[in-house]
Design a protein around this motif. Sequence first.
Motif, PDB file in Angstrom:
ATOM      1  N   TRP A  32      -0.266  -9.420   5.833  1.00  0.00           N
ATOM      2  CA  TRP A  32      -1.321  -9.000   4.904  1.00  0.00           C
ATOM      3  C   TRP A  32      -2.223 -10.171   4.529  1.00  0.00           C
ATOM      4  N   GLU A  33      -1.647 -11.327   4.289  1.00  0.00           N
ATOM      5  CA  GLU A  33      -2.451 -12.501   3.934  1.00  0.00           C
ATOM      6  C   GLU A  33      -3.430 -12.858   5.044  1.00  0.00           C
ATOM      7  N   LYS A  34      -3.000 -12.710   6.291  1.00  0.00           N
ATOM      8  CA  LYS A  34      -3.888 -12.995   7.424  1.00  0.00           C
ATOM      9  C   LYS A  34      -5.047 -11.994   7.471  1.00  0.00           C
ATOM     10  N   ILE A  35      -4.734 -10.730   7.245  1.00  0.00           N
ATOM     11  CA  ILE A  35      -5.775  -9.705   7.244  1.00  0.00           C
ATOM     12  C   ILE A  35      -6.748  -9.932   6.095  1.00  0.00           C
ATOM     13  N   GLU A  36      -6.194 -10.204   4.931  1.00  0.00           N
ATOM     14  CA  GLU A  36      -7.026 -10.432   3.746  1.00  0.00           C
ATOM     15  C   GLU A  36      -7.925 -11.644   3.941  1.00  0.00           C
ATOM     16  N   ARG A  76     -11.255   0.702   0.322  1.00  0.00           N
ATOM     17  CA  ARG A  76     -10.547   0.541  -0.955  1.00  0.00           C
ATOM     18  C   ARG A  76      -9.738  -0.743  -0.999  1.00  0.00           C
ATOM     19  N   LEU A  77      -9.458  -1.318   0.165  1.00  0.00           N
ATOM     20  CA  LEU A  77      -8.758  -2.609   0.213  1.00  0.00           C
ATOM     21  C   LEU A  77      -9.744  -3.770   0.338  1.00  0.00           C
ATOM     22  N   GLU A 238       2.773  -1.532   2.653  1.00  0.00           N
ATOM     23  CA  GLU A 238       2.768  -1.310   1.208  1.00  0.00           C
ATOM     24  C   GLU A 238       1.343  -1.171   0.673  1.00  0.00           C
ATOM     25  N   LYS A 239       0.444  -2.019   1.150  1.00  0.00           N
ATOM     26  CA  LYS A 239      -0.946  -1.962   0.708  1.00  0.00           C
ATOM     27  C   LYS A 239      -1.594  -0.642   1.132  1.00  0.00           C
ATOM     28  N   ILE A 240      -1.400  -0.278   2.395  1.00  0.00           N
ATOM     29  CA  ILE A 240      -2.013   0.946   2.903  1.00  0.00           C
ATOM     30  C   ILE A 240      -1.430   2.180   2.210  1.00  0.00           C
ATOM     31  N   ASN A 241      -0.114   2.202   2.018  1.00  0.00           N
ATOM     32  CA  ASN A 241       0.508   3.342   1.356  1.00  0.00           C
ATOM     33  C   ASN A 241       0.018   3.517  -0.072  1.00  0.00           C
ATOM     34  N   GLY A 242      -0.240   2.408  -0.737  1.00  0.00           N
ATOM     35  CA  GLY A 242      -0.767   2.484  -2.100  1.00  0.00           C
ATOM     36  C   GLY A 242      -2.110   3.189  -2.133  1.00  0.00           C
ATOM     37  N   VAL A 243      -2.956   2.876  -1.159  1.00  0.00           N
ATOM     38  CA  VAL A 243      -4.274   3.510  -1.078  1.00  0.00           C
ATOM     39  C   VAL A 243      -4.145   4.974  -0.651  1.00  0.00           C
ATOM     40  N   LEU A 244      -3.269   5.256   0.318  1.00  0.00           N
ATOM     41  CA  LEU A 244      -3.069   6.638   0.749  1.00  0.00           C
ATOM     42  C   LEU A 244      -2.608   7.515  -0.413  1.00  0.00           C
ATOM     43  N   ALA A 245      -1.772   6.975  -1.268  1.00  0.00           N
ATOM     44  CA  ALA A 245      -1.308   7.724  -2.444  1.00  0.00           C
ATOM     45  C   ALA A 245      -2.483   8.047  -3.368  1.00  0.00           C
ATOM     46  N   GLU A 246      -3.366   7.091  -3.557  1.00  0.00           N
ATOM     47  CA  GLU A 246      -4.566   7.324  -4.374  1.00  0.00           C
ATOM     48  C   GLU A 246      -5.441   8.409  -3.748  1.00  0.00           C
ATOM     49  N   MET A 247      -5.579   8.361  -2.428  1.00  0.00           N
ATOM     50  CA  MET A 247      -6.432   9.322  -1.719  1.00  0.00           C
ATOM     51  C   MET A 247      -5.850  10.732  -1.767  1.00  0.00           C
TER      52      MET A 247
END
Length: 275
Positions: A32-36, A76-77, A238-247
């Motif tokens: 995630w840090e690399k992507i960010e 959203r990320l 974890e990051k993606i799932n958090g956004v999917l839950a919001e969506m």
Amino acid sequence: MSALLLVTACGSGSKNNENGSKGNEKQEKTAWEKIEEKGELVVATSGTLFPTSYHEQETNNLTGYDVEIVKEVAKRLNLEVKFVEMAFDGMLTSLNSGTVDAAANDIGVNEERKDKFSFTDSYKYSFGSAVVRKDDLSGIKTLEDLKGKKAAGESTTVYMKIAREYGAKEVTYDNATNEQYLRDVSIGRTDVILNDYYLQSLALTVFPELNITIHPDIRYRPSEAAMILKKGNEDVIEKINGVLAEMREDGTISELSKKFYGGADVSVKQDLDFE
């Protein structure tokens, strides 16, 4: 002497902690840090699978159910998204090599893949169907009748695996369009296409002139689809799932489903009887 030993021991421990801290600072960045850090999510998709991942005829823009979910997740990320188009077989190889961060292409979640890759939470629920010729159902009544029939698809998909299990002859394609698949069944070059019910239902509406239909009596393999990532990239999951839950909560996923699946909400699991 005891006091000296005690001071020496404490001093030695402090030095080790200091070195340990420095060592932690030098640890490689997480996925995630690399992507960010690069500000970009690189995602593999086919660009040929309607309505999951395809190009609009008027604009040639890449769109589709999975594609638009990925776009919204990235937004959203606070990330840009870069899509890399390829056949399904190449997606899994690209994940393991680190060429892409994720793949989204109506990819089914199953135990075999879960042993080798990581999945986000599912955002599509469906089941298997069979496209056959309309005039004679390709001589198929049940899945047992697949023996000796020519089944079209990509060799590594779960649907081709099912065809093989029932004794069908494989006719494989390399990222072919829906039209080629369907036309080949219509003219008898192949006999059947095993695939997702919703995908096949929509594909048939685009080519009403072809001699093809979805078999009325064959339903099998309830399925789930999600984004797939390299095994162990749990911080990205974890990051993606958090956004999917919001969506899900705000209705975005449901709206996208109805837009691309002719009003059907594929994000909801159905209660059906299967073979």
